[in-house]
Design a protein around this motif. Structure first.
Motif, short mmCIF file in Angstrom:
data_model
loop_
_atom_site.label_atom_id
_atom_site.label_comp_id
_atom_site.label_asym_id
_atom_site.label_seq_id
_atom_site.Cartn_x
_atom_site.Cartn_y
_atom_site.Cartn_z
N ASP A 153 1.45 3.89 -6.94
CA ASP A 153 0.18 3.62 -7.60
C ASP A 153 0.35 2.59 -8.72
OD1 ASP A 153 -2.59 4.30 -8.37
OD2 ASP A 153 -1.59 5.04 -10.18
N ALA A 206 -9.75 -6.44 -10.32
CA ALA A 206 -10.17 -5.42 -11.29
C ALA A 206 -8.96 -4.80 -11.98
CB ALA A 206 -11.01 -4.35 -10.60
N ASN A 207 -7.87 -4.65 -11.25
CA ASN A 207 -6.64 -4.07 -11.82
C ASN A 207 -5.83 -5.08 -12.62
OD1 ASN A 207 -6.84 -1.43 -10.93
ND2 ASN A 207 -5.97 -1.89 -8.93
N GLU A 250 -11.71 -6.62 0.15
CA GLU A 250 -11.99 -5.52 -0.80
C GLU A 250 -10.75 -5.21 -1.64
OE1 GLU A 250 -12.27 -5.28 2.51
OE2 GLU A 250 -14.45 -5.44 2.76
N LEU A 251 -9.56 -5.34 -1.02
CA LEU A 251 -8.33 -5.09 -1.79
C LEU A 251 -8.13 -6.19 -2.84
CD1 LEU A 251 -5.80 -3.78 0.90
CD2 LEU A 251 -7.07 -2.49 -0.83
N SER A 268 -15.66 -13.26 -11.12
CA SER A 268 -15.10 -12.33 -12.10
C SER A 268 -14.84 -13.03 -13.43
CB SER A 268 -13.82 -11.69 -11.58
OG SER A 268 -12.76 -12.61 -11.64
N ARG A 294 0.82 -1.23 0.00
CA ARG A 294 0.00 0.00 0.00
C ARG A 294 0.85 1.28 0.00
NH1 ARG A 294 -1.21 -1.34 5.76
NH2 ARG A 294 -3.28 -2.08 5.23
N GLN A 310 -1.40 1.99 -11.37
CA GLN A 310 -1.58 2.49 -12.75
C GLN A 310 -0.32 3.24 -13.20
OE1 GLN A 310 -3.78 1.11 -14.29
NE2 GLN A 310 -5.20 0.54 -12.64
N CYS A 317 -2.72 -7.55 -0.05
CA CYS A 317 -4.14 -7.28 0.32
C CYS A 317 -4.33 -7.35 1.83
CB CYS A 317 -5.06 -8.28 -0.37
SG CYS A 317 -5.11 -8.04 -2.15
N GLN A 338 -10.58 -7.68 -4.36
CA GLN A 338 -11.52 -7.32 -5.43
C GLN A 338 -10.89 -6.26 -6.34
OE1 GLN A 338 -15.43 -8.22 -5.70
NE2 GLN A 338 -14.33 -7.88 -7.62
N GLN A 339 -10.24 -5.27 -5.72
CA GLN A 339 -9.57 -4.22 -6.50
C GLN A 339 -8.42 -4.79 -7.33
OE1 GLN A 339 -7.75 -0.86 -4.39
NE2 GLN A 339 -9.77 -0.49 -3.48
#
Ligand SMILES: Cc1ncc(COP(=O)(O)OP(=O)(O)O)c(N)n1
Ligand SMILES: Cc1ncsc1CCOP(=O)(O)O
Ligand SMILES: [Mg+2]
Length: 248
Positions: free
Chosen positions: A94, A127-128, A120-121, A165, A90, A96, A115, A123-124
């Motif tokens: 970033d 998605a990433n 939730e991390l 997913s 964390r 991206q 995570c 899940q992110q």
């Protein structure tokens, strides 16, 4: 149908924080010679030039033995030394921005993220489109005594997220062979089969408790002390790897 992972599974060794580089290099050589599939170079507070010099030597050792080489924290260092992957927590920037820098360098790096104990991390991370994500600490760790506790049920929850997913890409439509769209989807599946991130467990893992983590659903276990602080690193590495060989 088994979905291939984008990152290797199995034992994931991480370097201990020893100041003596020669001792560390020798320990890494033993693990790699035993067949360690993944090694992370985790060395804090080293000036960039020295970090490059040391990491390049370790990268060569990994290459020689077919071990995937991951650099912790710093994608610029990973790019500089020709690593296969970078691990980002964390506080490590970033994702991206990392992806943009890697693309701008016309290089490829697999990316793994922490995570902690937060689904939730994960899940992110999915998605990433990261290549792996890690939960930890699954057990108390002497390396990170203040790490949050990540309970083992997170692995099953993460697997369910992955299934959800991936389900739009899976061949439900193949069930109906008269559906021409389904045929196109199926051809797509053959040409570009779906892949998924590897799920990693970390923190306080030893030969005695590793099986609990694997049975809970971890595809890979990341280990510092349980591997490198043992009397026979070569044999310990082999013993950890046996746990994956007898997984089913
Ligand atoms: C495989 C793996 N999982 C988790 C971590 C921890 O990353 P981070 O939270 O950034 O902490 P540091 O390791 O940088 O202290 C990791 N390194 N590797
Ligand atoms: C980097 C890190 N992140 C969570 S626990 C940990 C340290 C793992 O070391 P050990 O395997 O010795 O507990
Ligand atoms: Mg970090």
């Amino acid at each position: 149908m088994t979905i291939a992972t984008r990152f290797p599974t199995g034992l994931y060794g991480i370097t201990p924080d020893w100041s003596d580089f020669d001792r560390l290099y020798h320990a890494i050589e033993q693990a790699c010679a035993a067949g360690l599939p993944i090694l992370q170079w985790r060395r804090k507070h080293t000036p960039f030039e020295l970090a490059c010099e040391q990491a390049r030597r370790v990268a060569l050792c990994c290459q020689h033995h077919g071990t995937l080489f991951v650099v912790n924290d710093d994608w610029r260092l990973a790019l500089e030394v020709g690593a296969d992957a970078v691990h980002l927590g964390r506080d490590d920037g970033d994702i991206q921005e990392a992806k943009a820098d890697i693309a701008a360098a016309s290089k490829h790096l697999l990316i793994g993220v922490s995570c902690y104990n937060q689904i939730e991390l994960a899940q992110q991370a999915i998605a990433n489109e990261v290549d792996y994500f890690a939960f930890g600490a699954v057990f108390p760790s002497t390396v990170k005594p203040d790490a949050v506790h990540a309970p083992l049920h997170l692995f099953e929850e993460a697997k369910q997220l992955l299934t959800a997913s991936l389900s739009p890409q899976l061949p439900n439509s193949m069930l109906n062979a008269s559906d021409t769209t389904a045929t196109v989807d199926s051809l797509d599946m053959i040409l570009t089969p779906p892949t998924r991130p590897t799920i990693v467990g970390i923190g306080g893992i030893t030969l005695s408790n590793a099986k609990q983590v694997i049975d809970a659903g971890a595809d890979s276990i990341a280990v510092i002390s349980g591997l490198f602080e043992t009397a026979d690193i070569y044999q310990t590495c082999k013993d950890f790897m046996t746990l994956f060989a007898t997984k089913h």
